[in-house]
Design an enzyme around this catalytic site. Structure first.
Site, short mmCIF file in Angstrom:
data_model
loop_
_atom_site.label_atom_id
_atom_site.label_comp_id
_atom_site.label_asym_id
_atom_site.label_seq_id
_atom_site.Cartn_x
_atom_site.Cartn_y
_atom_site.Cartn_z
N VAL A 52 37.68 -11.79 53.30
CA VAL A 52 37.80 -13.18 53.80
C VAL A 52 36.73 -14.13 53.26
CG1 VAL A 52 38.93 -12.46 55.93
CG2 VAL A 52 36.43 -12.65 55.87
N TYR A 53 35.76 -13.64 52.49
CA TYR A 53 34.73 -14.55 51.95
C TYR A 53 35.33 -15.38 50.82
CZ TYR A 53 31.22 -11.49 54.21
OH TYR A 53 30.47 -10.75 55.11
N SER A 54 35.20 -16.72 50.77
CA SER A 54 34.68 -17.51 51.87
C SER A 54 35.82 -18.38 52.41
CB SER A 54 33.51 -18.37 51.39
OG SER A 54 33.65 -18.68 50.01
#
Length: 314
Positions: A52-54
């Site tokens: 999920v970054y970013s």
């Protein structure tokens, strides 16, 4: 540099884990490559990211893994890197999710972005607190048997669910978590020391604390409200600008002066002095910040330093 073994694995890592949440956020691709080059040139080999970054930039994430994938491909150095990524956190597109369906889909997407066939350490990033632990572990069992993941670890999982996971692993002959990634530093001690340290010892886990420098507060650069505007992350440390926080900084000033080093290196050395800690996770966006990372493993605090920091941070 002396490597530390991740318990119950054949992986050995240098004692600092680079936090990849900044790739594609505060660092663009070229800057990320440069920082990664300097980090690995200094003998470090452990990099942490997440699917999920970013996500806070584009709503869904993936930028960090993509940059890492390009960098490893560009350098043909995948075999030299111990690579950790995660699954389960929310984005604008989905809630917390560690269901089997989500894990099986997400691991393939991570592998594609990372341009690799396997992930060394795959974390339950956040627990959704609804998926049965044996369902999550059975998904991990499937992807480990397929060669996509080597070992599994846990981050934001409650002590109760962590314990239940080990019981399910034993009962159903499913993979066991080998590491824990807790929120732990000089400003955030109680939760780990009271609720997780006993489990770490019971289940023989390696520990990689995140926010090891309390979002930069422990570097000493934020001492007044006026300092909060110094960086994009400044507001995140406002809660530490209190008597306890200033007492901790005072102790770090004393220790860093004694060893002619930085406050950040002293804060990381305090973590590394704890026998339960394998490698703190830290990010760096400049050569001077990297220098703090490089200094920390060489700094051996004496009992007096540790007691001073313990008292200030209690």
């Amino acid at each position: 540099m002396e490597k530390r073994k991740i318990k119950n694995t054949d992986l050995s890592v240098a004692p600092v884990n680079f936090g990849g949440n900044i790739f594609g956020w505060t660092l663009d691709e070229k800057q990320s490559f440069d920082i990664l080059d300097q980090f690995t040139d200094a003998g470090f080999n452990f990099i942490d990211t997440a699917d999920v970054y970013s996500w806070w930039v584009n709503g869904k994430g993936g930028q960090s893994e993509e940059i890492l994938g390009k960098w490893m491909k560009n350098h043909s150095n995948r075999k030299d890197i111990v690579l950790a990524t995660k699954v389960g956190a929310q984005t604008k597109e989905h809630d917390l999710d560690i269901s089997k369906k989500h894990i099986l889909k997400s691991v393939d997407e991570s592998l594609q972005r990372l341009q690799t066939d396997y992930i060394d350490l795959y974390y339950t990033h956040y627990d959704d607190n609804t998926t049965p632990v044996e369902e999550t572990l059975s998904a991990y069992d499937e992807i480990i048997k397929a060669g996509k993941v080597r070992y599994i670890a846990a981050s934001n999982v409650s002590p109760e669910r962590l314990k239940a996971s080990f019981e399910a692993s034993e009962k159903y002959n499913l993979p066991k978590y080998v590491a824990l990634q807790p929120h732990y530093n000089l400003m955030e001690r109680e939760d780990f020391e009271k609720n997780y340290a006993p489990l770490v010892e019971e289940f023989d886990l390696s520990v990689f604390p995140y926010w090891s420098l309390a979002a930069g507060f422990l570097t000493g650069k934020y001492r007044t409200e006026a300092d909060l505007g110094k960086s994009q992350r400044g507001e995140g440390v406002r809660k530490y600008l209190n008597p306890k926080g200033l007492e901790v900084l005072k102790a770090l000033d004393q220790v860093s002066e004694k060893y002619q080093t930085t406050q950040g290196a002293a804060a990381l050395a305090w973590l590394l002095a704890n026998p339960l800690i394998t490698a703190p996770i830290v990010s760096a966006t400049s050569a001077s910040q990297l220098d703090t990372l490089f200094k920390a493993p060489k700094l051996v605090l004496d009992q007096e330093d540790i007691e001073l920091l313990n008292q200030a941070s209690n």
